[in-house]
Design a protein around this motif. Sequence first.
Motif, PDB file in Angstrom:
ATOM      1  N   LEU A 141      77.094  26.123  22.199  1.00 25.81           N
ATOM      2  CA  LEU A 141      77.115  25.548  20.856  1.00 25.81           C
ATOM      3  C   LEU A 141      78.236  26.188  20.053  1.00 25.81           C
ATOM      4  O   LEU A 141      78.614  27.338  20.309  1.00 25.81           O
ATOM      5  CB  LEU A 141      75.778  25.791  20.148  1.00 25.81           C
ATOM      6  N   GLU A 168      76.500  19.562  27.663  1.00 24.31           N
ATOM      7  CA  GLU A 168      76.624  19.477  26.208  1.00 24.31           C
ATOM      8  C   GLU A 168      75.672  18.455  25.605  1.00 24.31           C
ATOM      9  O   GLU A 168      75.134  18.651  24.511  1.00 24.31           O
ATOM     10  CB  GLU A 168      78.073  19.139  25.823  1.00 24.31           C
ATOM     11  N   THR A 172      72.935  19.541  22.711  1.00 23.83           N
ATOM     12  CA  THR A 172      72.852  18.961  21.366  1.00 23.83           C
ATOM     13  C   THR A 172      71.471  18.372  21.103  1.00 23.83           C
ATOM     14  O   THR A 172      70.878  18.571  20.039  1.00 23.83           O
ATOM     15  CB  THR A 172      73.925  17.876  21.191  1.00 23.83           C
TER      16      THR A 172
END
Length: 347
Positions: A141, A168, A172
């Motif tokens: 992050l 990723e 998220t």
Amino acid sequence: MIQETDSYDNEEQDLYEHFRIVVDKGQSLLRIDKFLMHRIENATRNRIQNAIELGNVLVNQKTVKSSYKVKPNDIISVVLPHPPRDTEVYPENIPLNIVYEDDDVLVINKPAGMVVHPGYNNYTGTLVNGLVYHFQQLPQLPGNDGRPGLVHRIDKDTSGLLLISKNERSMTYLAKQFFDHTITRKYLALVWGDLTEDGTVTGYIGRSLNDRRVMAIYDSEEKGKWSVTHYKVLERLGYITLIECQLETGRTHQIRAHMKHIGHPLFSDATYGGDKILKGTVFGKYKQFVENCFEMMPRQALHAQTLGFVHPATKKYMHFEAPIPQDFESVLNKWRKYIAATSDQNA
């Protein structure tokens, strides 16, 4: 302009400059705590104010107060007693207890004693060192350098379930669930005292003014972050109680600080005073019995037992439970036998 630098000389001790900020020529007058909060990643106003009070923030080589207003061309230095370290994580072949794995997520059962991610005094032997050995392309992050794949963490001496992102997209998606408090996390905790009813602990949690290693509960949002823990009594064992804690928020040391705050610190928790005999006599067989329990589990009696989340790809709810570790189970059984024996003697 922010520069990461090397060292700074101080008359009392060697301090190392971690950041140097040269204030822009067009900068308007602004309190230094507010200024730094927007210039240094992951820096809260509370942490900055504490750093200023400790003399770790210098303006033009002099200490200042939080109310100091920065001016154009000021040179602000953030100095600490340990050198800066690069954020590269070095892979190590550390065995991992993987409960579940697919293309998007990992669920790991962390043993007590394992540090989750590298940090000051713990740059090797951590869970993250093991993760980057076994999995090459873990996501990070923004502002979370050195912690690839982590969307949350648990303390070194807390055992139990951790959720890891492998890309990723899942990072998220899962991070938003933690932010929205929709992740289910339940912990088993053994606390001092006879709790008779279920309850909820709330308050603003922040660093103790007396001991920076300890978190304290305040009634002002200026001193900490809002925190909520719900607890349910599972088993009463005389001078101690087994409870289940469900986190609504996930702050540093939240359960440990909350239970200390209401007068029921975790059993064998040295940081929060639970490694002393807090209930019952301090003499004779009982004293020896409790000290034996401390030796069997020389860490806080806290286990992250349950983890539930919506899968980032399938959008299905997933639920996991980690069995209670042997040291925790052994101490529980020892107390059960002690209570049973004392009940028979009093019958």
